[in-house]
Scaffold this motif. Structure first.
Motif, PDB file in Angstrom:
ATOM      1  N   PRO A  93     -29.541  -0.691  15.280  1.00 46.40           N
ATOM      2  CA  PRO A  93     -29.144  -1.827  16.121  1.00 46.40           C
ATOM      3  C   PRO A  93     -27.806  -2.419  15.695  1.00 46.40           C
ATOM      4  CG  PRO A  93     -31.460  -2.004  15.522  1.00 46.40           C
ATOM      5  CD  PRO A  93     -30.909  -0.864  14.726  1.00 46.40           C
ATOM      6  N   GLY A  94     -26.883  -2.507  16.664  1.00 41.05           N
ATOM      7  CA  GLY A  94     -25.605  -3.154  16.430  1.00 41.05           C
ATOM      8  C   GLY A  94     -24.548  -2.310  15.760  1.00 41.05           C
ATOM      9  N   ALA A  95     -24.863  -1.054  15.416  1.00 43.94           N
ATOM     10  CA  ALA A  95     -23.924  -0.245  14.640  1.00 43.94           C
ATOM     11  C   ALA A  95     -22.587  -0.060  15.339  1.00 43.94           C
ATOM     12  CB  ALA A  95     -24.548   1.116  14.323  1.00 43.94           C
ATOM     13  N   ALA A  96     -22.610   0.296  16.614  1.00 48.15           N
ATOM     14  CA  ALA A  96     -21.361   0.545  17.339  1.00 48.15           C
ATOM     15  C   ALA A  96     -20.509  -0.713  17.424  1.00 48.15           C
ATOM     16  CB  ALA A  96     -21.667   1.078  18.737  1.00 48.15           C
ATOM     17  N   ASP A  97     -21.123  -1.834  17.776  1.00 42.78           N
ATOM     18  CA  ASP A  97     -20.372  -3.079  17.905  1.00 42.78           C
ATOM     19  C   ASP A  97     -19.849  -3.562  16.555  1.00 42.78           C
ATOM     20  OD1 ASP A  97     -20.726  -3.157  20.641  1.00 42.78           O
ATOM     21  OD2 ASP A  97     -22.480  -4.467  20.550  1.00 42.78           O
ATOM     22  N   ALA A  98     -20.619  -3.339  15.494  1.00 41.28           N
ATOM     23  CA  ALA A  98     -20.177  -3.760  14.163  1.00 41.28           C
ATOM     24  C   ALA A  98     -18.954  -2.957  13.710  1.00 41.28           C
ATOM     25  CB  ALA A  98     -21.315  -3.609  13.157  1.00 41.28           C
ATOM     26  N   LEU A  99     -18.989  -1.644  13.888  1.00 40.47           N
ATOM     27  CA  LEU A  99     -17.843  -0.813  13.526  1.00 40.47           C
ATOM     28  C   LEU A  99     -16.604  -1.209  14.327  1.00 40.47           C
ATOM     29  CD1 LEU A  99     -19.548   2.668  13.252  1.00 40.47           C
ATOM     30  CD2 LEU A  99     -18.087   1.683  11.488  1.00 40.47           C
ATOM     31  N   LYS A 100     -16.790  -1.428  15.623  1.00 41.99           N
ATOM     32  CA  LYS A 100     -15.676  -1.800  16.496  1.00 41.99           C
ATOM     33  C   LYS A 100     -15.099  -3.157  16.103  1.00 41.99           C
ATOM     34  CE  LYS A 100     -14.566  -2.445  21.414  1.00 41.99           C
ATOM     35  NZ  LYS A 100     -15.140  -2.412  22.794  1.00 41.99           N
ATOM     36  N   ALA A 101     -15.974  -4.101  15.783  1.00 49.80           N
ATOM     37  CA  ALA A 101     -15.515  -5.443  15.425  1.00 49.80           C
ATOM     38  C   ALA A 101     -14.775  -5.443  14.093  1.00 49.80           C
ATOM     39  CB  ALA A 101     -16.703  -6.398  15.376  1.00 49.80           C
ATOM     40  N   ALA A 191     -17.565  -5.498  -3.528  1.00 47.79           N
ATOM     41  CA  ALA A 191     -18.474  -6.409  -2.840  1.00 47.79           C
ATOM     42  C   ALA A 191     -19.511  -5.602  -2.063  1.00 47.79           C
ATOM     43  CB  ALA A 191     -17.696  -7.312  -1.898  1.00 47.79           C
ATOM     44  N   MET A 192     -20.645  -6.240  -1.761  1.00 46.79           N
ATOM     45  CA  MET A 192     -21.746  -5.528  -1.117  1.00 46.79           C
ATOM     46  C   MET A 192     -22.380  -6.354  -0.017  1.00 46.79           C
ATOM     47  SD  MET A 192     -23.557  -2.720  -1.169  1.00 46.79           S
ATOM     48  CE  MET A 192     -24.796  -2.338   0.108  1.00 46.79           C
ATOM     49  N   ILE A 193     -22.425  -5.770   1.186  1.00 49.80           N
ATOM     50  CA  ILE A 193     -23.195  -6.322   2.297  1.00 49.80           C
ATOM     51  C   ILE A 193     -24.388  -5.396   2.502  1.00 49.80           C
ATOM     52  CG2 ILE A 193     -23.224  -6.895   4.754  1.00 49.80           C
ATOM     53  CD1 ILE A 193     -20.148  -7.240   4.535  1.00 49.80           C
ATOM     54  N   ALA A 194     -25.578  -5.907   2.305  1.00 52.10           N
ATOM     55  CA  ALA A 194     -26.788  -5.105   2.464  1.00 52.10           C
ATOM     56  C   ALA A 194     -27.466  -5.446   3.783  1.00 52.10           C
ATOM     57  CB  ALA A 194     -27.749  -5.357   1.306  1.00 52.10           C
ATOM     58  N   VAL A 195     -27.969  -4.427   4.459  1.00 54.42           N
ATOM     59  CA  VAL A 195     -28.734  -4.627   5.686  1.00 54.42           C
ATOM     60  C   VAL A 195     -30.154  -4.134   5.447  1.00 54.42           C
ATOM     61  CG1 VAL A 195     -26.825  -4.628   7.324  1.00 54.42           C
ATOM     62  CG2 VAL A 195     -27.789  -2.451   6.602  1.00 54.42           C
ATOM     63  N   PRO A 220     -22.329  -8.726  15.355  1.00 56.26           N
ATOM     64  CA  PRO A 220     -21.059  -8.228  14.808  1.00 56.26           C
ATOM     65  C   PRO A 220     -20.180  -9.333  14.238  1.00 56.26           C
ATOM     66  CG  PRO A 220     -21.086  -8.077  17.210  1.00 56.26           C
ATOM     67  CD  PRO A 220     -22.473  -8.395  16.786  1.00 56.26           C
ATOM     68  N   SER A 221     -20.257 -10.523  14.798  1.00 56.13           N
ATOM     69  CA  SER A 221     -19.462 -11.634  14.268  1.00 56.13           C
ATOM     70  C   SER A 221     -19.870 -11.963  12.841  1.00 56.13           C
ATOM     71  CB  SER A 221     -19.614 -12.873  15.156  1.00 56.13           C
ATOM     72  OG  SER A 221     -19.128 -12.627  16.456  1.00 56.13           O
ATOM     73  N   GLU A 222     -21.163 -11.864  12.576  1.00 54.78           N
ATOM     74  CA  GLU A 222     -21.687 -12.123  11.236  1.00 54.78           C
ATOM     75  C   GLU A 222     -21.189 -11.062  10.254  1.00 54.78           C
ATOM     76  OE1 GLU A 222     -26.016 -13.856   9.933  1.00 54.78           O
ATOM     77  OE2 GLU A 222     -25.988 -11.967  11.059  1.00 54.78           O
ATOM     78  N   VAL A 223     -21.162  -9.820  10.702  1.00 58.75           N
ATOM     79  CA  VAL A 223     -20.679  -8.734   9.856  1.00 58.75           C
ATOM     80  C   VAL A 223     -19.197  -8.920   9.546  1.00 58.75           C
ATOM     81  CG1 VAL A 223     -20.376  -6.235   9.642  1.00 58.75           C
ATOM     82  CG2 VAL A 223     -22.397  -7.143  10.801  1.00 58.75           C
ATOM     83  N   VAL A 224     -18.410  -9.215  10.575  1.00 60.75           N
ATOM     84  CA  VAL A 224     -16.970  -9.416  10.394  1.00 60.75           C
ATOM     85  C   VAL A 224     -16.698 -10.589   9.455  1.00 60.75           C
ATOM     86  CG1 VAL A 224     -14.841 -10.131  11.557  1.00 60.75           C
ATOM     87  CG2 VAL A 224     -16.282  -8.356  12.559  1.00 60.75           C
ATOM     88  N   ALA A 226     -18.568 -11.708   7.109  1.00 60.66           N
ATOM     89  CA  ALA A 226     -18.925 -11.325   5.742  1.00 60.66           C
ATOM     90  C   ALA A 226     -17.845 -10.442   5.128  1.00 60.66           C
ATOM     91  CB  ALA A 226     -20.271 -10.608   5.742  1.00 60.66           C
ATOM     92  N   VAL A 227     -17.365  -9.453   5.879  1.00 59.74           N
ATOM     93  CA  VAL A 227     -16.308  -8.575   5.368  1.00 59.74           C
ATOM     94  C   VAL A 227     -15.052  -9.378   5.064  1.00 59.74           C
ATOM     95  CG1 VAL A 227     -14.744  -6.672   5.932  1.00 59.74           C
ATOM     96  CG2 VAL A 227     -17.184  -6.495   6.515  1.00 59.74           C
ATOM     97  N   ALA A 228     -14.652 -10.243   6.005  1.00 54.35           N
ATOM     98  CA  ALA A 228     -13.436 -11.042   5.817  1.00 54.35           C
ATOM     99  C   ALA A 228     -13.555 -11.955   4.597  1.00 54.35           C
ATOM    100  CB  ALA A 228     -13.156 -11.859   7.073  1.00 54.35           C
ATOM    101  N   GLY A 229     -14.713 -12.584   4.447  1.00 54.13           N
ATOM    102  CA  GLY A 229     -14.910 -13.487   3.316  1.00 54.13           C
ATOM    103  C   GLY A 229     -14.894 -12.775   1.987  1.00 54.13           C
ATOM    104  N   LEU A 230     -15.443 -11.573   1.950  1.00 53.14           N
ATOM    105  CA  LEU A 230     -15.536 -10.832   0.700  1.00 53.14           C
ATOM    106  C   LEU A 230     -14.244 -10.106   0.329  1.00 53.14           C
ATOM    107  CD1 LEU A 230     -19.124  -9.378   1.181  1.00 53.14           C
ATOM    108  CD2 LEU A 230     -18.433 -11.113  -0.492  1.00 53.14           C
ATOM    109  N   THR A 231     -13.281 -10.079   1.246  1.00 57.85           N
ATOM    110  CA  THR A 231     -11.974  -9.472   0.963  1.00 57.85           C
ATOM    111  C   THR A 231     -10.850 -10.492   1.107  1.00 57.85           C
ATOM    112  OG1 THR A 231     -11.803  -8.723   3.275  1.00 57.85           O
ATOM    113  CG2 THR A 231     -12.712  -7.167   1.671  1.00 57.85           C
TER     114      THR A 231
END
Length: 238
Positions: A93-101, A191-195, A220-224, A226-231
């Motif tokens: 669930p959400g994989a395509a949108d997360a990668l795109k975002a 850094a690590m984001i676990a699902v 996807p907004s949540e994933v983005v 998290a990535v932005a905050g951790l970098t």
């Protein structure tokens, strides 16, 4: 390029376990001349490690030639089944949108850090159209006999060589579903984001040391974020 995001594949982005089991069984039969009777759990481990455990569980004494032969046979068996992947497997669930975002973030390189051998990782993502945002050249794969933490550092080195700049613990994020993924990121200083879409419970992912634990990739907004905050520059400066 100023961010490196490394995705685990199985149970993070896709689930093609039915096809993978069939491919393993064919490869085992081809290499050993015997049917595969006892299966082993993958649990975030590389194909190179799984092969040796599978041989042992099925009463085969491992020899040096077994690993290259098995990996070649596995690549061929899986490739022959690639048209089944979308039919018998599923995208998480959400994989395509997360990668795109995540691809829209400034300076981001996305690749994979997976226990799957490279050819099969490409097949798995391409079957669901998830390969378009992934640079497979800088990833780390299951045929490479390194601990996963070391493989993460190998991927950082490949990204530095291809894109220049610095890829280190301050701007590298791993996204995966197992406690093993978390431990690898911790050891490598990333850094690590676990699902919680695999076999590790959210509590186990937290306990292993994940920076962020998400139920899945459906937001996807949540994933983005998290990535932005951790970098962020602030984290890099630590």
């Amino acid at each position: 390029m100023s961010r490196l995001v490394l995705w685990n594949v199985d149970l993070t982005l896709v689930d093609v376990s039915i096809v993978a089991r069939d491919a393993y069984a064919e490869a085992f039969q081809q290499v050993t001349g015997r049917p595969l009777v006892k299966l082993t759990q993958h649990n975030g481990r590389p194909d190179s490690e799984i092969v040796f455990e599978m041989l042992a569980l099925n009463g085969i004494v491992a020899e040096d030639a077994h690993l290259p032969k098995f990996l070649d046979a596995l690549a061929a068996a899986f490739g022959a089944r690639r048209k089944r992947l979308a039919k018998d497997g599923r995208m998480m669930p959400g994989a395509a949108d997360a990668l795109k975002a995540v691809a829209k973030l400034d300076g981001v390189v996305q690749s994979v850090l997976t226990g799957t051998i490279k050819s099969n990782a490409v097949h798995k993502l391409a079957a669901f159209g998830l390969d378009r945002h992934v640079d497979f050249e800088v990833g780390g794969y299951g045929e490479e006999v390194y601990p996963k933490a070391t493989l993460l550092q190998v991927a950082q080195g490949r990204a530095r060589k291809k894109y220049g700049g610095t890829f280190d613990g301050g701007n590298t994020v791993m996204i995966g579903d197992s406690a093993r993924d978390v431990q690898a990121a911790r050891i490598a200083g990333a850094a690590m984001i676990a699902v919680a879409t695999g076999r590790s419970l959210p509590a186990e992912l937290h306990e292993a040391g994940a920076d962020v634990v998400l139920p899945d990739l459906s937001n996807p907004s949540e994933v983005v974020a998290a990535v932005a905050g951790l970098t962020s520059p602030a984290r890099r400066a630590r």
